[in-house]
Enzyme design. Structure first.
Site, PDB file in Angstrom:
ATOM      1  N   ARG A 104       0.844  -1.188   0.000  1.00 55.31           N
ATOM      2  CA  ARG A 104       0.000   0.000   0.000  1.00 55.31           C
ATOM      3  C   ARG A 104       0.886   1.246   0.000  1.00 55.31           C
ATOM      4  NH1 ARG A 104      -5.499   0.050   1.964  1.00 55.31           N
ATOM      5  NH2 ARG A 104      -5.107  -2.154   2.192  1.00 55.31           N
ATOM      6  N   THR A 108      -0.766   7.598  -1.064  1.00 53.59           N
ATOM      7  CA  THR A 108      -2.077   7.501  -1.736  1.00 53.59           C
ATOM      8  C   THR A 108      -2.968   6.446  -1.086  1.00 53.59           C
ATOM      9  OG1 THR A 108      -1.321   5.793  -3.255  1.00 53.59           O
ATOM     10  CG2 THR A 108      -1.003   8.083  -3.954  1.00 53.59           C
ATOM     11  N   ASP A 200      -4.889  -8.160  11.901  1.00 48.94           N
ATOM     12  CA  ASP A 200      -4.025  -8.143  10.713  1.00 48.94           C
ATOM     13  C   ASP A 200      -3.679  -9.584  10.343  1.00 48.94           C
ATOM     14  OD1 ASP A 200      -1.589  -6.023   9.442  1.00 48.94           O
ATOM     15  OD2 ASP A 200      -1.560  -8.188   9.110  1.00 48.94           O
ATOM     16  N   ASP A 203       0.148 -10.486   9.889  1.00 46.18           N
ATOM     17  CA  ASP A 203       0.878 -10.520  11.159  1.00 46.18           C
ATOM     18  C   ASP A 203       0.498 -11.743  11.982  1.00 46.18           C
ATOM     19  OD1 ASP A 203       2.323  -8.270  10.649  1.00 46.18           O
ATOM     20  OD2 ASP A 203       1.045  -6.921  11.799  1.00 46.18           O
TER      21      ASP A 203
END
Ligand code: PRP
Ligand code: URA
Length: 209
Positions: A104, A108, A200, A203
């Site tokens: 990512r 943006t 997550d 993770d």
């Protein structure tokens, strides 16, 4: 418009509960994701075309059925998608595996492709993209764009947990891509996490923070 299939099989729902539970550690989380991916693969292959062939059993000649459709390719979105690959391969062991890596952009917030490697015969294969989470839908849409750009004609998207926002985005951007999920959750929080979700996924799978 893309169809959305929610796999509400009791085994999938039971295992998903422990995947969500924050007390579940990395080893068990990984095993459960693998098991749910196998169960989902069983459901997602339900409509695979079959044809009749003739074989000889020790007793007689028999007309029996075999798979007749196109060959399959599984494509995990790196990194968390990797956690679902082996589970699907248990049921479709001859499938080829492609990879798409996305990060990512911090400015943006849009996903950017950093890696893509697919089987050579892209146009001939049915693709199943796997990723545990469909949140804003940015990663999924970008992965589908990437496959289509390289010639893919038949794509399914399979994830454990989806947010309504992500489902809507795929339906708008890629109405030909059906979506297969174990649970449709309530919403996204302000950081783009699915609520209630599982946190997550990458993770938790790989024990990183
Ligand atoms: C997670 C997840 C999806 C993505 C979903 O990956 O595995 O790929 O987020 O979010 P989106 O629908 O808003 O795009 P992440 O970007 O955290 O990377 P990772 O797999 O390397 O942890
Ligand atoms: N990515 C994750 O790993 N979890 C979420 O809840 C949303 C995106």
């Amino acid at each position: 418009m893309s169809k959305v299939y929610v796999f509400d099989h009791p085994l999938i729902q039971h295992k998903l509960t422990y995947i969500r539970d924050k007390k579940t550690g990395t080893k068990e989380f990984r095993e459960l994701v693998d098991e749910v991916a196998t169960l989902m693969a069983f459901e997602i292959t339900r409509d695979m075309p079959i044809e009749e062939i003739e074989i000889e059993t020790p007793v007689t000649i028999a007309k029996t059925k075999v798979l007749s459709g196109k060959k399959i390719a599984i494509v995990p979105i790196l990194r968390a998608g990797i956690g679902m690959v082996d589970g699907v391969l248990k049921l479709i062991p001859a499938a080829k595996v492609g990879h798409i890596g996305l990060y990512r952009d911090p400015e943006t917030l849009k996903p950017v492709e950093y890696y893509a490697k697919l089987p050579a015969d892209v146009e001939e294969r049915d693709f199943i993209i796997v990723d545990p989470m469909l949140a804003t839908g940015g990663s999924a849409v970008e992965a589908i764009n990437s496959l289509k750009k390289r010639g893919a004609k038949s794509i399914k998207f399979m994830c454990l947990i989806a947010a309504p926002e992500g489902v809507k985005v795929i339906q708008e951007e890629h109405p030909d891509v059906d979506i297969y999920i174990a649970a449709l959750d309530e919403k996204l929080d302000d950081h783009g996490y699915i609520v209630p979700g599982l946190g997550d996924a990458g993770d938790r799978l790989f024990g990183t923070k």
